[in-house]
Design an enzyme around this catalytic site. Structure first.
Site, PDB file in Angstrom:
ATOM      1  CG  HIS A 308      -1.970   1.031   1.217  1.00  0.00           C
ATOM      2  ND1 HIS A 308      -2.838   1.224   0.172  1.00  0.00           N
ATOM      3  CD2 HIS A 308      -2.282   1.986   2.137  1.00  0.00           C
ATOM      4  CE1 HIS A 308      -3.648   2.247   0.448  1.00  0.00           C
ATOM      5  NE2 HIS A 308      -3.325   2.724   1.625  1.00  0.00           N
ATOM      6  CG  HIS A 346      -3.075   6.841  -2.429  1.00  0.00           C
ATOM      7  ND1 HIS A 346      -3.802   5.817  -2.989  1.00  0.00           N
ATOM      8  CD2 HIS A 346      -3.285   6.766  -1.093  1.00  0.00           C
ATOM      9  CE1 HIS A 346      -4.435   5.165  -2.032  1.00  0.00           C
ATOM     10  NE2 HIS A 346      -4.139   5.715  -0.870  1.00  0.00           N
TER      11      HIS A 346
END
Lengths: 417, 81
Positions: A308, A346
């Site tokens: 992540h 992101h």
């Protein structure tokens, strides 16, 4: 892994990202360690604390949609539809005129917000000009599920069509949920993925107020620096990605080229805080362990983890700790982990799908994309982050992690077939 | 504004803003049947005309607008033509 379970394979991929308008151009930029981060141009950010993002700078709606279609599409839907078209083209599936097959095909979309640009514009109109000037197509442009609905209309997919909204884990959930739908026999093929388009004045302001965004405005390319000691927040990106998933029998039956297999899906909740991960990483570790169990794999069989890795102070050490819990300290120390958000920014609800695509490309080409901007080690982040240069590797199984505000943790495992 | 000017501007809105098929636009063309305008599209169309000509078209008047020619007539009348 249950022996009698239907196996789910990937036969098509699509992506539109800050690094390229298709999968291959994005991939070559990733392997070259390029950054998609630059000054924000989509709105006037001069009064904002954060003035940088990873935009799709040369997006041309007219290249993909006519005027009439474009009037009913938010930018996030455009990204998803283009990625889905690419994936379906590669897979070679077309359900127009085949109603029986169409009813066995569906869409699973993940997005964090849906049509936020449209929502803002409609609220400005309501505020400035009153209720009679609000658009009749406002709600359909705004609602998060609409990109799935429009794809179903465009491609005649009449089976299960739905949408997951779990913040930054949404499109990882979408891929896992689509695989489950195929596993239990409710569909033979699913287009699964996600998209986000929230580089706008509201989302940037709100994430900045939450102290989640990098304010490294003087060095856009160096701003997203996952696992580096000098990281100061995430850099917002935008875009979309999609996979075509099929049951193995369905793919083999029509002679499709199989790119990879979805072997594991795990999820968990932190049950801790609205934006912060549970310290110590136990929540995220449970999602990884669940994915390993689902895939029937041992920790040492994971050859690469696409993290992540947001570049926030909180995520990166917590995720590193979680990997050590899930894999064990010794195995974790030997397992390469990289964050491609160092290059793409992101993509929030689109991130899980994009990173699934990247994971599959790592399996295909036996090469690991790097974590760029990795310069100053952080004692709390002590794994092998594939710093700054892509690396050749033998890769059979890849894990990809996605975590979302609300405490959602999702891990997928993708495997060579 | 004379009727031909209204017609020209109105047709331009239909094509450039709403993306209707220029080749099919003629006075007798029915919005829903000939020009593929759905119920949401009709509302968008009326709003676009209100903006273009700075007129108000109440719902009860809007309901009678089925064709391009009827829209031209309504706008022309509202502009005092």
């Amino acid at each position: 892994m249950a022996a009698d379970r239907r196996r789910v394979v990937v036969t098509g991929m699509g992506a539109v990202t800050p690094l390229g308008l298709d999968v291959e151009s994005t991939w070559s930029s990733l392997l070259g360690g390029e950054s998609g981060v630059a000054k924000i141009t989509l709105f006037d950010a001069s009064d904002h604390k954060t003035k940088i993002a990873a935009e799709i700078a040369d997006w041309d709606t007219g290249r993909y949609f006519d005027v009439k279609e474009a009037r009913r599409l938010d930018r996030f839907s455009e990204f998803f539809l283009v990625a889905a078209r690419q994936a379906m083209e590669q897979a070679g599936i077309d359900y127009t005129g085949d109603e029986e097959a169409a009813a066995r095909a569906g869409v699973m979309l993940g997005t964090g917000f849906g049509g936020m640009r449209s929502f803002l514009d409609e609220i400005y109109t309501l505020s400035d000009r009153g209720p009679d000037r609000v658009s009749p197509t406002g709600v359909p442009r705004i609602i998060p599920n609409m990109a799935a609905g429009i794809l179903s209309i465009e491609a005649n997919l009449t089976g299960p069509v739905s949408c997951v909204v779990t913040a930054c884990s949404a499109s990882a959930n979408a891929i896992g949920d689509a695989a489950e739908i195929i596993r239990r026999g409710a569909a033979d093929a699913m287009v699964a993925g996600g998209a986000e388009a929230t580089i706008n004045e509201y989302a940037i302001a709100s994430f900045a107020q939450a102290r989640a965004l990098s304010t490294n405005n003087h060095d856009p390319r160096g701003a997203s620096r996952p696992f580096d000691a000098e990281r100061d927040g995430f850099v917002m990106g935008e875009g979309g990605a999609a996979l075509v998933l099929e049951s193995l029998e369905h793919a083999e039956g029509r002679g499709a080229e199989i790119i990879a297999e979805i072997t594991g899906y795990g999820m968990s909740a932190d049950a801790y805080h609205i934006t912060l991960p549970r310290p110590g990483g136990a929540g995220a570790a449970r999602a990884m362990t669940a994915a390993l169990s689902d895939a029937g794999l041992e920790p040492d069989q994971i050859d690469y983890i696409n993290a992540h890795g947001t570049s926030t102070p909180a995520n990166d050490p917590t995720e590193s700790a979680a990997i050590k819990i899930a894999l064990g300290e010794a195995v974790a120390a030997e397992t390469p982990v990289s964050s491609t958000k160092s290059m793409t920014g992101h993509l929030l609800g689109g991130a899980g799908a994009l990173e699934a695509v990247i994971s599959i490309l790592a399996l295909r080409d036996q090469v690991l994309p790097p974590t760029i901007n990795y310069e100053v080690p952080d004692p709390e982040c002590d794994l092998d982050y594939v710093p700054n240069e892509a690396r050749q590797a033998s890769v059979s199984h890849v894990m990809t992690n996605s975590f979302g505000f609300g405490g959602h943790n999702v891990s997928l495992i993708l495997s060579r077939t | 504004m004379d009727r031909s000017e209204v017609a020209e501007r109105l047709e331009s809105v239909l094509v450039t803003e709403l993306g209707l098929d220029e080749d099919k636009i003629q006075e007798e063309a029915h919005f829903e049947e000939d020009l593929d305008v759905d119920s949401l599209g009709v509302v968008e169309l009326l709003m676009a005309l209100e903006d273009e000509f700075d007129v108000k078209i109440p719902d009860e008047e809007a309901e009678s607008i089925m064709t391009v020619g009827q829209a031209i007539d309504l706008v022309h009348k509202k502009l005092g033509g």
